[in-house]
Design an enzyme around this catalytic site. Structure first.
Site, PDB file in Angstrom:
ATOM      1  N   ASP A   1       0.746  -1.274   0.106  1.00 35.73           N
ATOM      2  CA  ASP A   1      -0.048   0.051   0.074  1.00 35.73           C
ATOM      3  C   ASP A   1       0.758   1.138  -0.009  1.00 35.73           C
ATOM      4  OD1 ASP A   1      -1.828   2.007   0.539  1.00 35.73           O
ATOM      5  OD2 ASP A   1      -2.868   0.915   2.057  1.00 35.73           O
TER       6      ASP A   1
ATOM      7  N   ILE B   1       0.130   4.435  -0.463  1.00 35.60           N
ATOM      8  CA  ILE B   1      -0.732   5.667  -0.402  1.00 35.60           C
ATOM      9  C   ILE B   1       0.110   6.739  -0.229  1.00 35.60           C
ATOM     10  CG2 ILE B   1      -1.454   5.351   1.840  1.00 35.60           C
ATOM     11  CD1 ILE B   1      -4.389   6.394   1.158  1.00 35.60           C
TER      12      ILE B   1
ATOM     13  N   LYS C   1      -3.696  11.282   0.133  1.00 32.54           N
ATOM     14  CA  LYS C   1      -2.720  11.822   0.998  1.00 32.54           C
ATOM     15  C   LYS C   1      -1.812  12.721   0.217  1.00 32.54           C
ATOM     16  CE  LYS C   1      -4.418   9.109   4.101  1.00 32.54           C
ATOM     17  NZ  LYS C   1      -5.290   9.722   5.198  1.00 32.54           N
TER      18      LYS C   1
END
Lengths: 473, 495
Positions: A230, A232, A273
């Site tokens: 992940d 992100i 983000k």
């Protein structure tokens, strides 16, 4: 209640954890610069609010993107009708280009291997639906994002088995901890289908080392399982060492389409983000495995990205001048903001893990615990929420194995509010350590008997009114 | 590499590797015909006309006009940009308060102002696709079942059952009573499930119906409510076509019915969307509206997996709270649908083709039983291939909707302009005319033979190739969302 499904009745949505309870308290009494100066300052929300001005100024200069227009003509009807789950090709191209740019263009990504989803929340759940059956398991290093308990387990019926990382080596993953987690799963009769890591890490705020990534690849290759990375926070790696994506390491190790591990490495991404756009619900799955891409694409039907948003972001991300400038400026501002937090904490005698990424610091308050227990961590946390009026996230909500660590966010509030928060913390620690002698007995630097009694007040004050509405990180 | 591929397959979940997404059917070849040869009025007048897509394209002009006049509704224009950061940052799964309010208000208006809706019960989801799945996750466990009256929307198989593990038990309806849902049919389906040890958790209906295009009358709705109350099971009403009602009888929303009945409200749930009524499938606005507080609560948490983009929420909050616009849109849209429906059904009637009498939806339920060579589903497939490959109209065969009677076809009429409708009707007239001529000639030669069995239409070798036994018909593009339409202008412009 038995009229509803098991999903609806158990608490596997994970929202009774302290992570979310802190938010509830914040919502009851939110800080406001003018109207509520004594309110709770929100430092539990990993949002990036530092660079909106860059996007706003781009929008001011590019009105067509906003007005459902292309080459002066209205494309509203086509956009409104566009529900192709393969996504807008221009948008997918812009996304992979942006992802590659964040990775220093050390990797080339194919838009046909990208699947768009409604946020990383949906991407992560979709991956688990694709890779594991109910009752199977994924291994995840602790501490990890509390929302994983909901995103990965809730509706999928899949288990999480933790890989216990500790401060002894900066919470890095080791061969031993990986193996131990795998054995633990076997002991529990859980078939492990993969490892899921967050890189850069939430809540640690650090990027994975090349060694850790090699280790992971060897491990999943050896066990014949998947690796989901992940990424992100990949665009928030603001200082060295620079971010290394698992895709880059695959290249390093000359893993290509002919190697088995190639198809088992997958990436999750999102614009929530890096670009600070959590409301737009833009997530993505990237996989080299055609079957995974095919299955995930069909599953994305349950949570596609609004065509209106795809159109806007396609224009934005295709502007390479904007992306280049944004990435650089984002790093600069995050770095400065983190520095301010770290120095503010230091003034309060508090240190944190040496972080180079993310929107938060992993703060060490072990020395402030009455005892080396999670009960003591909870007591401290409640004091910080109810007395110091700061909402921060206790390590236990992130499944940390060591008590005393807290995640503190720095990019979701103005600088002056951050300064105020640090002043409050400093005052609190000062008071905490400078307790006057009572009954002739000197006080230790840990909690006195009388303080212990007054703290129990906060334990009972905690309400379980589940009104928490924020599901993000 | 082959062994590696099969090893990889084992490493994936059962869900990822089973066929329960419903998209693998030999009959997607029918769609290939459209893809390979799409109709265009001037550039490809002999191409295949797409009549399998239930889209509402008749009233975009009204929306475009509103957008032009309301730049503040966009967070990207000079007028609206002050809201950019707060909206872009907003990920609260309750949704923007003004959005929920606007949705509740729109639902009220779309139901003729006869019932009101509370914003606090509005839960977002990724289109009606996401909404239907979410409701199943809330109400049923793996292995449980929901009753569904047939014929039904093909993608229910995917939406209700793929990842949830919920089974579908059809409630058979047929033309003997215009496909009404009877108490007997409900009891029969329920009983059958019980006998097979299948736990029925509820009944799901689509009202107005896809593919029938009809609204359920009050008596039927009351009997459904009575049924589910007696059995203590849930009732999910997919009202996605609520505002496509263009003639009487007026639409009766489930809320109206339960208000006047002794009914446990915890069993009643509505699924809604803007994809059909407004023509906005791309914006992914799905709504779950439940009278069960626990379902609202849990559903809201689950909506994290498919929230509506805040940018879209903001725009629609503004648009749908504009009462004058909504009033104008709903009235005009209904008028245009009525007109289009009229033109199409009149055109069919001229050549002796009847449709089920309908008052809603974006399609007609066409009766071609007398054109079947055999009154079987094979016969239906044969006819379907002829319509796709020879008449060059992409229509949806009733078997794909699990209709129990062969010979019915769903034909969409709101996804094209007037000229294209004319071309389609012309082709149908020609096709039926040909068939009649063949019949007459056959009767001259051998008067005893029935005209259906003498229907000798030339089959291309390709259509003969597709004749197969007993394969279910599921084509990706009857499902929303779906696989690509390579000739969409958006895709053309960007590739």
């Amino acid at each position: 209640m038995r009229m509803l499904s098991r999903n609806a009745t158990f608490n596997s949505h994970g929202q009774d954890s302290s992570y979310f309870l802190g938010w509830q308290e914040y919502e009851k009494n939110p800080y406001h610069e003018v109207h509520n100066t004594n309110g709770i300052i929100q430092m539990g929300l990993a949002e990036n609010q530092l660079c909106f001005d860059l996007l706003e100024s781009w929008l001011a200069k590019n009105p067509e993107a906003a007005a459902f227009k292309k080459n002066g003509e209205s494309i509203f009807a086509e956009l409104a009708l566009f529900q192709d789950y393969h996504g807008l090709p221009a948008f997918k191209k812009a996304m992979v280009d942006f992802m590659a740019e964040i990775r220093g263009n050390k990797v080339t990504l194919d838009p046909n291997h990208l699947v768009l989803t409604a946020g990383a929340t949906s991407a992560n759940e979709t991956f688990i639906f694709c890779l594991a059956d109910p009752g199977e398991a994924v291994l995840i290093p602790t501490p990890y994002y509390p929302g994983f308990d909901r995103d990965l387990k809730w509706r999928t019926g899949v288990e999480i088995v933790p890989i216990h990382c500790t401060s002894s080596n900066g919470f890095q993953i080791t061969e031993t901890t990986l193996e131990e987690a795998y054995q633990e799963a076997e002991k529990r009769n859980l078939r492990v289908k993969g490892v899921l890591v967050t890189n850069p890490s939430n809540p640690l705020g650090t990027t994975m080392t090349r060694n850790e990534l090699y280790l992971l690849l060897s491990f999943v290759e050896d066990k014949g399982i998947h690796l989901i990375s992940d990424e992100i926070y990949s665009g928030t790696a603001f200082s060295s060492p620079s971010f290394i994506s698992v895709m880059e390491v695959l290249k390093d190790r000359n893993c290509d389409k002919n190697s088995e591990v190639w198809q088992r490495v997958h990436v999750v991404y999102s614009l929530s983000k890096d670009l600070g756009l959590p409301g737009f619900r833009v997530g993505a799955i990237y996989s080299n495995d055609d079957m995974v891409v095919a299955a995930a694409t069909k599953m994305s039907s349950f949570g596609l990205v609004s065509s209106q948003t795809q159109h806007l972001l396609s224009a934005m991300l295709s502007d390479k001048k904007l992306t280049k400038n944004y990435i650089a400026e984002n790093h600069k501002r995050l770095k400065q903001r983190q520095k301010n937090l770290v120095s503010g904490l230091q003034k309060a005698g508090i240190s944190c893990l040496n972080g180079n990424a993310g929107l938060f610091c992993w703060v060490d308050m072990r020395h402030l615990l009455r005892s080396n227990t999670f009960e003591a961590e909870m007591e401290l946390w409640k004091k910080i929420v109810y007395e110091v009026h700061l909402n921060i996230s206790p390590g236990s909500s992130c499944h940390c194995t060591e008590p005393g660590w807290f995640r503190v966010c720095f990019a979701n509030l103005p600088e002056r509010t951050l300064d105020l928060a640090m002043q409050r913390l400093k005052a609190f620690v000062g008071e905490y350590y400078n307790v006057p002698e009572v009954n002739g007995r000197s006080q230790s630097s840990h909690l006195s008997h009388s303080r212990g009694q007054s703290l129990t007040k906060w334990v009972s004050r905690l309400s379980f009114d589940d009104r928490c509405s924020i599901h993000g990180r | 590499m082959a062994s590696s591929a099969s090893e990889n397959r084992l490493l994936l979940s059962r869900i990822a590797t089973n066929e329960k997404h419903g998209e693998n059917s030999p009959y997607f070849d029918g769609w290939k015909a459209y893809d390979q040869n799409p109709f265009h009025l001037t550039e490809n007048p002999e191409g295949v006309i797409q009549m399998g897509l239930a889209e509402n394209q008749l009233s975009f002009d009204l929306v475009e006009e509103w957008i032009r006049k309301n730049p503040k509704a966009s967070i990207c224009t000079a007028e609206g940009i002050e809201k950019f950061r707060s909206v872009a940052n907003f990920q609260d799964y309750h949704g923007l308060p003004e959005f929920r309010q606007a949705i509740a208000s729109f639902m009220w208006k779309a139901r003729g102002g006869r019932v009101t809706f509370g914003p606090h019960r509005v839960v977002m989801s990724g289109g009606a696709t996401g909404a239907n799945e979410l409701v199943m996750f809330c109400l049923a466990n793996r292995g449980d079942a929901f009753l569904i009256p047939s014929p039904y929307y093909p993608a229910f198989y995917r939406d209700l059952g793929w990842r949830t593990g919920v089974q579908i038990v059809p409630v058979d309806c047929d033309s003997s009573n215009n496909f009404k849902i009877t108490k007997e049919a409900l009891e029969a389906a329920y009983g059958k499930a019980q006998n097979n040890n299948i736990n029925v958790k509820g009944l799901i209906i689509t009202n107005p119906s896809n593919p029938l295009g009809t609204t359920l009358d009050k008596d039927t709705l009351e009997s459904l409510v009575t049924f589910i109350n007696q059995k203590n099971i849930h009732l999910v009403c997919d009202e996605i076509y609520a505002a496509t009602v263009f003639s009487s009888p007026k639409f009766t929303c489930i809320t109206e019915v339960i208000q006047n009945m002794n009914c446990n409200p915890n069993l009643i749930h509505i699924v809604y969307s803007l994809s059909k009524d407004m023509g906005f499938p791309g914006l992914r606005v799905g709504i779950v509206y439940s009278y069960n507080d626990d379902v609202v609560n849990i559903g809201r948490k689950m909506s994290s997996f498919g929230l509506v983009s805040s940018q879209t929420q903001h725009m629609l909050a503004s648009m749908l709270s504009d009462e004058d616009f909504v009033e104008k849109f709903l009235t005009t849209s209904a008028k245009r649908l009525a007109k289009r429906h009229g033109v199409f059904t009149d055109g069919l009637e001229e050549v002796g083709i009847n449709c089920l009498k309908s008052n809603a939806g974006l399609f007609c339920w066409m009766d071609l039983r007398r054109l079947l060579r055999d009154q079987t589903f094979d016969g239906e497939m044969v006819l379907w291939r002829v319509i796709v490959n020879e008449v060059k109209l992409n229509v949806s065969p009733g078997s794909s909707f699990k209709c129990v009677e062969p010979g019915w076809f769903r034909v969409c009429f709101a996804n094209m302009d007037d000229d294209t409708v004319e071309v389609a009707l012309k082709r149908i007239r020609a096709f039926v005319g040909q068939a009649k001529k063949a019949q007459e000639q056959a009767q001259v030669k051998s008067p005893k033979k029935r005209w259906q069995s003498n229907l000798r239409l030339s089959f291309s070798s390709s259509s003969r190739r597709f004749e197969q036994e007993g394969v279910s018909v599921m084509s990706p593009r009857m499902m929303s969302p779906h696989s690509p339409m390579p000739h969409s202008p958006l895709l053309r412009a960007t590739t």
